[in-house]
Design a protein around this motif. Structure first.
Motif, mmCIF file in Angstrom:
data_model
loop_
_atom_site.group_PDB
_atom_site.id
_atom_site.type_symbol
_atom_site.label_atom_id
_atom_site.label_comp_id
_atom_site.label_asym_id
_atom_site.label_seq_id
_atom_site.Cartn_x
_atom_site.Cartn_y
_atom_site.Cartn_z
ATOM 1 N N ARG B 12 0.824 -1.201 0.000
ATOM 2 C CA ARG B 12 0.000 0.000 0.000
ATOM 3 C C ARG B 12 0.863 1.258 0.000
ATOM 4 O O ARG B 12 0.583 2.217 -0.696
ATOM 5 C CB ARG B 12 -0.914 -0.008 1.222
ATOM 6 N N ILE B 13 1.951 1.215 0.783
ATOM 7 C CA ILE B 13 2.822 2.382 0.882
ATOM 8 C C ILE B 13 3.362 2.771 -0.492
ATOM 9 O O ILE B 13 3.484 3.944 -0.822
ATOM 10 C CB ILE B 13 3.982 2.096 1.869
ATOM 11 N N ALA B 18 1.528 6.061 -6.054
ATOM 12 C CA ALA B 18 1.608 5.941 -7.510
ATOM 13 C C ALA B 18 0.231 6.161 -8.122
ATOM 14 O O ALA B 18 0.088 6.894 -9.108
ATOM 15 C CB ALA B 18 2.160 4.566 -7.889
ATOM 16 N N PHE B 19 -0.782 5.537 -7.520
ATOM 17 C CA PHE B 19 -2.131 5.709 -8.053
ATOM 18 C C PHE B 19 -2.642 7.131 -7.824
ATOM 19 O O PHE B 19 -3.340 7.685 -8.669
ATOM 20 C CB PHE B 19 -3.087 4.678 -7.441
ATOM 21 N N ALA B 20 -2.274 7.716 -6.682
ATOM 22 C CA ALA B 20 -2.672 9.097 -6.408
ATOM 23 C C ALA B 20 -2.071 10.022 -7.468
ATOM 24 O O ALA B 20 -2.739 10.913 -7.998
ATOM 25 C CB ALA B 20 -2.211 9.505 -5.008
ATOM 26 N N TRP B 21 -0.819 9.771 -7.821
ATOM 27 C CA TRP B 21 -0.124 10.564 -8.838
ATOM 28 C C TRP B 21 -0.820 10.429 -10.187
ATOM 29 O O TRP B 21 -1.087 11.419 -10.870
ATOM 30 C CB TRP B 21 1.342 10.115 -8.908
ATOM 31 N N THR B 25 -2.647 13.416 -12.231
ATOM 32 C CA THR B 25 -2.025 13.936 -13.452
ATOM 33 C C THR B 25 -2.635 13.369 -14.724
ATOM 34 O O THR B 25 -2.419 13.909 -15.791
ATOM 35 C CB THR B 25 -0.517 13.639 -13.463
ATOM 36 N N VAL B 26 -3.357 12.253 -14.647
ATOM 37 C CA VAL B 26 -3.934 11.670 -15.852
ATOM 38 C C VAL B 26 -5.460 11.650 -15.777
ATOM 39 O O VAL B 26 -6.133 12.248 -16.613
ATOM 40 C CB VAL B 26 -3.395 10.242 -16.103
ATOM 41 N N ALA B 27 -5.971 10.978 -14.759
ATOM 42 C CA ALA B 27 -7.422 10.771 -14.706
ATOM 43 C C ALA B 27 -8.167 12.089 -14.543
ATOM 44 O O ALA B 27 -9.149 12.348 -15.257
ATOM 45 C CB ALA B 27 -7.762 9.814 -13.562
ATOM 46 N N LEU B 28 -7.696 12.950 -13.639
ATOM 47 C CA LEU B 28 -8.384 14.212 -13.372
ATOM 48 C C LEU B 28 -8.396 15.119 -14.606
ATOM 49 O O LEU B 28 -9.463 15.595 -15.027
ATOM 50 C CB LEU B 28 -7.743 14.899 -12.158
ATOM 51 N N PRO B 29 -7.230 15.405 -15.238
ATOM 52 C CA PRO B 29 -7.255 16.233 -16.454
ATOM 53 C C PRO B 29 -8.112 15.636 -17.557
ATOM 54 O O PRO B 29 -8.813 16.358 -18.279
ATOM 55 C CB PRO B 29 -5.779 16.278 -16.881
ATOM 56 N N LEU B 30 -8.060 14.296 -17.679
ATOM 57 C CA LEU B 30 -8.850 13.642 -18.719
ATOM 58 C C LEU B 30 -10.337 13.845 -18.468
ATOM 59 O O LEU B 30 -11.112 14.143 -19.388
ATOM 60 C CB LEU B 30 -8.510 12.144 -18.735
ATOM 61 N N ALA B 31 -10.722 13.720 -17.184
ATOM 62 C CA ALA B 31 -12.129 13.927 -16.811
ATOM 63 C C ALA B 31 -12.528 15.370 -17.092
ATOM 64 O O ALA B 31 -13.624 15.651 -17.582
ATOM 65 C CB ALA B 31 -12.326 13.590 -15.334
ATOM 66 N N LEU B 32 -11.611 16.305 -16.808
ATOM 67 C CA LEU B 32 -11.867 17.728 -17.047
ATOM 68 C C LEU B 32 -12.083 17.983 -18.540
ATOM 69 O O LEU B 32 -13.014 18.697 -18.946
ATOM 70 C CB LEU B 32 -10.664 18.518 -16.525
ATOM 71 N N VAL B 33 -11.201 17.369 -19.352
ATOM 72 C CA VAL B 33 -11.309 17.530 -20.802
ATOM 73 C C VAL B 33 -12.643 16.975 -21.290
ATOM 74 O O VAL B 33 -13.349 17.604 -22.080
ATOM 75 C CB VAL B 33 -10.118 16.836 -21.501
ATOM 76 N N ALA B 34 -13.003 15.798 -20.774
ATOM 77 C CA ALA B 34 -14.275 15.181 -21.179
ATOM 78 C C ALA B 34 -15.447 16.062 -20.761
ATOM 79 O O ALA B 34 -16.414 16.219 -21.505
ATOM 80 C CB ALA B 34 -14.387 13.785 -20.560
#
Lengths: 315, 284
Positions: B12-13, B18-21, B25-34
């Motif tokens: 988990r540590i 890694a998943f938070a990153w 940096t990927v999922a959030l901007p992609l969701a914003l673009v969508a």
């Protein structure tokens, strides 16, 4: 069947095989035995065509094949790690060597089925190598190598990847298989028990040379050099007249005897018991039946051996 | 949580950051673009209003310019990927079969161009290819051509640029795959009657396919969205979607349409990635 004449192979100037002469007969199980780095695998690879010798010749059935590529030699190899094609099924692995032979599809399928049943892998033909156990993989490697009906089967440490129990069973199966097929098997191993158990003859190698060739009993009872005596089984060596006297542990008798010593340790091996004795001759090991009563550690003991148990070896 | 075994806590540590990153940096901007792709363009700052309309997608899919650009991107990226494979495979094979002490140097040479900025390397190609560039000056000086050859502002230059820039991404995974193939397998093929060419096609080539697929994706995906190369080396016949996207965003300031293009491109590229995933799952 196989004749090797003056074969030499060097790697970076250092000879791995150094002027080996060897003759292996039709239908013989011949074992190249030696410690790692003695050149036994290199010699086998020269016979298979995977190494080009720097000097000497390899003759198969009277034909000089020294310059022939592996795919043109009537021999096949069971590789140490089996080298099964991971992307092909068991049946496709076995069929691989038949693809370049002139055969009809039906003949090919029949030969594959025959080979798979020869090594008792019926029902596993569609599996991938990764879905097989170590023993099953070894059988596939043997079936694949035998499918082309080679005149000689080369086996590079074929049992080393198996666990001890399976190894003993497989030894017997290999001997049985060879007897049925009647072709020559050339076997490479560093395991002297294995070599003794299955070979018709053994060639003991040391430093790229064959130091002795003979039947297992001959090698064991009449080793030609100190190296052979020590490598094949246990041996007691006593210095005498600038040479060595070698006596096998099972020829040493305990009790009354011309020599005296102290029991250092007893190792119980089941059917046998090894008794280590400190004496004026040095550390002596005697092998007695496991059921024999032996003196306790630290006890004084007499020992000796019959004259015909002695083998004189050069220094 | 405190009863979890140490290795699961340790995992988990490492995994959570890694998943938070990736999420940030990927999922959030992609969701914003969508999300913006569903909005409406206005004259404000930012130049859109939140909404829930698919009209931007209707614009993108209904306009031949965009559809053409998508098709051209896939076509150019596909051809470039094929050329990279044809050049990169023999390179990877030769490196994998070179003597071990030489391999490192050859790999080093493959990666060496990446030490210079991508942008500068593409500019360098302009200097080489343009009408007054090195090639044309040399050819004219030698009297081989009268007029400068049209080496730039066309599909040829775009393909050249993409192949040049992305070749290492084809060679490296291919090399890694081929190098891992057990040499004993090729020997076994020889032993079983297969000469070198046959051994290659029956053993080495099929076992190298995962590397070829990975390399092709690593070239095809960024090449499809490529903006710099078609912008600097391309011409009117190489309107790739990355360039259209840039124009919509920065020149027309139509963020919703630009975001609709970006979302459609991402969806288009997800296809081959999912295919590769299934291919890998089947292989193991």
């Amino acid at each position: 069947m196989i004749r090797v004449e003056g074969l030499t192979k060097r790697f970076g100037g250092i000879p791995a095989v150094d002027g080996v002469d060897l003759e292996i007969g039709q239908g013989e199980i011949f074992c190249l035995l030696g410690p790692s780095g003695c050149g036994k695998t290199t010699l086998l690879r020269c016979i298979g065509g995977f190494e080009a010798p720097d000097a000497g010749r390899v003759l198969l059935d009277g034909h000089d094949v020294t310059g022939h590529a592996p795919w043109l030699r009537p021999v096949n190899t069971v590789f140490q790690s089996y080298a099964l094609f991971p992307h092909l099924s068991v049946a496709a692995n076995v069929a691989f060597g038949l693809e370049t032979l002139a055969m009809s599809k039906a003949e090919r399928a029949a030969r594959v089925a025959e080979m798979i049943s020869l090594v008792r892998l019926e029902g596993l033909a569609a599996r991938r190598p990764s879905q097989l156990s170590g023993g099953q993989r070894q059988r596939v490697a043997i079936a694949r190598a035998l499918a082309r009906h080679p005149k000689v089967l080369l086996l590079d440490e074929p049992l080393s990847a198996l666990d001890a129990k399976l190894r003993e069973e497989t030894r017997l199966e290999l001997v049985d298989l060879q007897a049925r097929l009647g072709i020559s098997f050339v076997f490479v191993t560093h395991d002297q028990d294995e070599a003794m158990a299955i070979s018709d003859r053994i060639g003991v190698m040391q430093g790229g040379r064959i130091v002795q060739v003979g039947a297992p009993a001959e090698i064991y009872d009449r080793p030609a050099t100190r190296f052979v005596a020590e490598f094949v089984g246990r041996i007691n060596l006593f210095a005498r007249d600038g040479g060595w006297i070698a006596v096998r542990p099972e020829r040493i008798g305990l009790g009354a005897g011309p020599h005296a010593g102290t029991v250092r340790e007893c190792a119980f091996l089941g059917e046998r018991r090894l008794v280590f004795i400190d004496s004026a001759l040095g550390r002596v090991v005697a092998s007695v039946a496991g059921s024999d009563i032996v003196p306790e550690n630290g006890a004084a003991v007499g020992f000796g051996w019959p004259a015909d148990a002695e083998r004189r070896l050069p220094a | 949580m405190s009863e979890a075994p140490w290795h699961s806590r340790a995992r988990r540590i490492f995994v959570v950051p890694a998943f938070a990153w990736l999420a940030a940096t990927v999922a959030l901007p992609l969701a914003l673009v969508a999300a913006i792709s569903l909005g409406e363009a206005t004259q404000g700052a930012p130049p859109f209003d939140w909404s829930f309309t698919f009209s931007n997608y209707a614009i993108v899919l209904g306009d031949a310019l965009y559809v053409e650009a998508f098709a051209a991107s896939v076509r150019i990226a596909g051809t470039s990927t094929a050329i990279c494979l044809l050049i990169g495979y023999p390179m990877a094979l030769a490196i994998a079969r070179a003597r071990p002490e030489r391999r490192l140097w050859l790999l080093f040479l493959v990666v060496l161009p990446c030490w210079t900025s991508f942008l500068i390397r593409v500019y360098a190609w302009m200097g080489i290819l343009r009408p007054t560039g090195y090639i044309n000056s040399a050819l004219q000086a030698l009297g081989l051509v009268e007029e400068p050859l049209g080496l730039i502002a066309n599909a040829f230059a775009v393909h050249l640029g993409i192949v040049y820039a992305y070749l290492p991404f084809m060679v490296l995974p291919l090399y890694a795959t081929i190098e891992r193939i057990d040499a004993a397998l090729v020997e076994a093929a020889h032993d079983l009657g297969a000469p070198p060419a046959r051994a290659f096609w029956r053993v080495t080539f099929p076992l190298s396919l995962p590397g070829a697929v990975a390399g092709s994706l690593l070239v095809f995906i960024p090449a499809s969205g490529e903006f710099v190369i078609p912008d600097l080396l391309g011409g009117p016949d190489t309107q790739m979607i990355g360039r259209i996207l840039w124009l919509e965003f920065f020149q027309n300031r139509d963020w919703p349409v630009a975001c609709a293009i970006a979302t459609a491109l991402a969806a288009l590229l997800a296809g081959p990635i999912l295919l590769f995933d299934r291919y890998r799952a089947r292989g193991t």
